[in-house]
Design an enzyme around this catalytic site. Structure first.
Site, PDB file in Angstrom:
ATOM      1  N   LYS A  72      -6.160  10.347   0.270  1.00 60.06           N
ATOM      2  CA  LYS A  72      -6.212   9.003   0.840  1.00 60.06           C
ATOM      3  C   LYS A  72      -7.373   8.282   0.177  1.00 60.06           C
ATOM      4  O   LYS A  72      -8.537   8.657   0.348  1.00 60.06           O
ATOM      5  CB  LYS A  72      -6.400   9.080   2.355  1.00 60.06           C
ATOM      6  CG  LYS A  72      -6.358   7.730   3.067  1.00 60.06           C
ATOM      7  CD  LYS A  72      -6.458   7.929   4.571  1.00 60.06           C
ATOM      8  CE  LYS A  72      -6.398   6.602   5.305  1.00 60.06           C
ATOM      9  NZ  LYS A  72      -6.497   6.791   6.772  1.00 60.06           N
ATOM     10  N   LYS A 124      -5.332  -2.635  13.979  1.00 57.88           N
ATOM     11  CA  LYS A 124      -4.745  -1.608  14.837  1.00 57.88           C
ATOM     12  C   LYS A 124      -5.400  -1.648  16.213  1.00 57.88           C
ATOM     13  O   LYS A 124      -6.618  -1.703  16.340  1.00 57.88           O
ATOM     14  CB  LYS A 124      -4.900  -0.235  14.186  1.00 57.88           C
ATOM     15  CG  LYS A 124      -4.145  -0.115  12.862  1.00 57.88           C
ATOM     16  CD  LYS A 124      -4.341   1.234  12.230  1.00 57.88           C
ATOM     17  CE  LYS A 124      -3.554   1.345  10.934  1.00 57.88           C
ATOM     18  NZ  LYS A 124      -4.077   0.488   9.852  1.00 57.88           N
ATOM     19  N   GLU A 144       0.835  -1.204   0.000  1.00 62.91           N
ATOM     20  CA  GLU A 144       0.000   0.000   0.000  1.00 62.91           C
ATOM     21  C   GLU A 144       0.872   1.256   0.000  1.00 62.91           C
ATOM     22  O   GLU A 144       2.049   1.219   0.362  1.00 62.91           O
ATOM     23  CB  GLU A 144      -0.920   0.006   1.217  1.00 62.91           C
ATOM     24  CG  GLU A 144      -0.167   0.053   2.541  1.00 62.91           C
ATOM     25  CD  GLU A 144      -1.045   0.465   3.710  1.00 62.91           C
ATOM     26  OE1 GLU A 144      -1.587   1.576   3.643  1.00 62.91           O
ATOM     27  OE2 GLU A 144      -1.172  -0.322   4.659  1.00 62.91           O
ATOM     28  N   SER A 178     -14.326   0.328   9.024  1.00 61.63           N
ATOM     29  CA  SER A 178     -13.458   0.498   7.877  1.00 61.63           C
ATOM     30  C   SER A 178     -13.956  -0.299   6.680  1.00 61.63           C
ATOM     31  O   SER A 178     -14.443  -1.431   6.813  1.00 61.63           O
ATOM     32  CB  SER A 178     -12.044   0.041   8.231  1.00 61.63           C
ATOM     33  OG  SER A 178     -11.228  -0.014   7.078  1.00 61.63           O
ATOM     34  N   ASN A 179     -13.781   0.291   5.496  1.00 57.99           N
ATOM     35  CA  ASN A 179     -14.103  -0.416   4.256  1.00 57.99           C
ATOM     36  C   ASN A 179     -13.180  -1.600   4.021  1.00 57.99           C
ATOM     37  O   ASN A 179     -13.479  -2.477   3.194  1.00 57.99           O
ATOM     38  CB  ASN A 179     -14.033   0.555   3.077  1.00 57.99           C
ATOM     39  CG  ASN A 179     -14.462  -0.073   1.765  1.00 57.99           C
ATOM     40  OD1 ASN A 179     -13.679  -0.171   0.834  1.00 57.99           O
ATOM     41  ND2 ASN A 179     -15.712  -0.506   1.696  1.00 57.99           N
ATOM     42  N   ASP A 180     -12.072  -1.668   4.774  1.00 57.40           N
ATOM     43  CA  ASP A 180     -11.175  -2.821   4.647  1.00 57.40           C
ATOM     44  C   ASP A 180     -11.945  -4.129   4.819  1.00 57.40           C
ATOM     45  O   ASP A 180     -11.681  -5.113   4.118  1.00 57.40           O
ATOM     46  CB  ASP A 180     -10.070  -2.773   5.713  1.00 57.40           C
ATOM     47  CG  ASP A 180      -9.103  -1.626   5.526  1.00 57.40           C
ATOM     48  OD1 ASP A 180      -9.228  -0.887   4.528  1.00 57.40           O
ATOM     49  OD2 ASP A 180      -8.228  -1.455   6.405  1.00 57.40           O
ATOM     50  N   ASP A 215     -18.439   2.928  13.427  1.00 59.30           N
ATOM     51  CA  ASP A 215     -17.618   3.445  12.341  1.00 59.30           C
ATOM     52  C   ASP A 215     -16.744   2.278  11.905  1.00 59.30           C
ATOM     53  O   ASP A 215     -15.861   1.848  12.642  1.00 59.30           O
ATOM     54  CB  ASP A 215     -16.774   4.629  12.822  1.00 59.30           C
ATOM     55  CG  ASP A 215     -15.935   5.220  11.698  1.00 59.30           C
ATOM     56  OD1 ASP A 215     -16.071   4.763  10.551  1.00 59.30           O
ATOM     57  OD2 ASP A 215     -15.146   6.135  11.972  1.00 59.30           O
ATOM     58  N   VAL A 274      -5.711  -0.064   2.577  1.00 53.86           N
ATOM     59  CA  VAL A 274      -5.735  -1.534   2.517  1.00 53.86           C
ATOM     60  C   VAL A 274      -6.817  -2.008   1.550  1.00 53.86           C
ATOM     61  O   VAL A 274      -6.590  -2.878   0.706  1.00 53.86           O
ATOM     62  CB  VAL A 274      -5.956  -2.129   3.920  1.00 53.86           C
ATOM     63  CG1 VAL A 274      -6.266  -3.624   3.840  1.00 53.86           C
ATOM     64  CG2 VAL A 274      -4.739  -1.892   4.810  1.00 53.86           C
TER      65      VAL A 274
END
Length: 303
Positions: A89, A159, A28, A140-142, A138, A109
């Protein structure tokens, strides 16, 4: 540059590797533009690529240059994303808009996974995955991208600033396969053990490659494979320092009303400042170890 049918530019070194069946590892670019401070970011980006090459695999750092998605940034392009201001980003949803705008962008990612698979790359190294944030919905789209993208991702878990338990639940619900590398405990990025058990573990790159081959042969799983690679105990951030710093960061987050995609960079910057750079050193060890393991997996899979 070679342009694929999907309007993705592939660097000559990556195109040749794919054409001849050499092992390739996707990397990435968000860690270059947003994840590490200058000037360390460019130095570390080059070290990550060297770590992949040392295994016999070919690194393919992915990013966007003037609207062109590029698989296998050259050093000039890597320098541009590391040093320019205003680099966007980019998650998956942003790719088309940024391309139409002719933007420079660094892939997350999720975006890196999607672009890598479109280009024919099956192994990807990163630091830690995104996930479900604490105290508010919330996500992440990951996670959703990994649910539908057949890529093997080597990471140090998610994380530790996230809700790790909720993230693991979502990965299970979404059908994303998670295996520990040399462990049955899920790592927490800065720390070796995030406090959650895993159902499966592997011990060697060859075992990971065997899992990848079985998934292809069965043809029933279209999602990602997460290889959770923990830091050794003597290389992790001191757990007491980690917990104290995280609590302070979450309190500052609430006080300043920061939400959405600004949360992760805010907390990572807080960790860097509050630990006097120790978290940054750990972050660098994480990505270098993951790049090396991903290279070995890609070599084993190509064999």
């Amino acid at each position: 540059m070679i342009v694929t049918d999907l309007h993705i530019r592939v660097g000559p070194h990556v195109a040749e590797a794919l054409r001849t069946g050499q092992p390739v590892v996707a990397l990435e670019s968000t860690i270059v533009s947003h994840g590490l401070p200058r000037p360390d970011n460019l130095r570390v980006a080059r070290e990550i690529e060297r770590a992949v090459r040392a295994t016999g695999a070919v690194p393919a750092t992915i990013g966007m240059i003037e609207g062109a998605l590029t698989v296998g940034l050259d050093d000039e392009q890597l320098t541009r994303l590391a040093t320019a201001d205003g680099v966007a980003k980019l998650s998956v949803r942003d790719l088309a808009v940024a391309a139409a705008a002719g933007a420079d962008g660094a892939t997350t990612v999720a975006a890196t996974s999607a672009v890598a698979v479109a280009a024919g790359i099956g192994v990807f190294a990163t630091g830690g995955l995104g996930g479900v944030h604490r105290e508010a919905f919330d996500e992440s789209n990951d996670l959703i991208t990994l649910a539908r993208t057949p890529i093997t991702v080597v990471c140090a878990g998610v994380k530790s600033i996230l809700d790790v338990g909720a993230t693991l639940e979502r990965l299970e619900t979404l059908g994303v396969t998670v295996v520990g590398y040399g462990t049955r405990r899920f790592p927490g990025f800065y720390i070796t053990d995030a406090g959650f058990d895993l159902d499966w573990s592997v011990e060697t790159p060859e075992q990971v490659a065997a899992v990848m081959a079985a998934r292809r042969a069965q043809g029933v799983h279209g999602g990602g494979l997460v290889v959770a690679n923990p830091l050794p105990l003597d290389e992790q951030l001191d757990p007491e320092l980690h917990d104290r710093t995280l609590a302070e960061g979450l309190e500052k987050l609430r006080g300043e009303g920061i939400t959405g995609k600004a949360v992760t960079p805010f907390l990572l910057a807080h960790f860097h400042a509050a630990t006097e750079g120790r978290s940054l050193a750990v972050n660098v060890r994480i990505i270098l170890r993951n790049a090396e393991l991903a290279g070995r997996i890609a070599v084993a899979a190509a064999a």
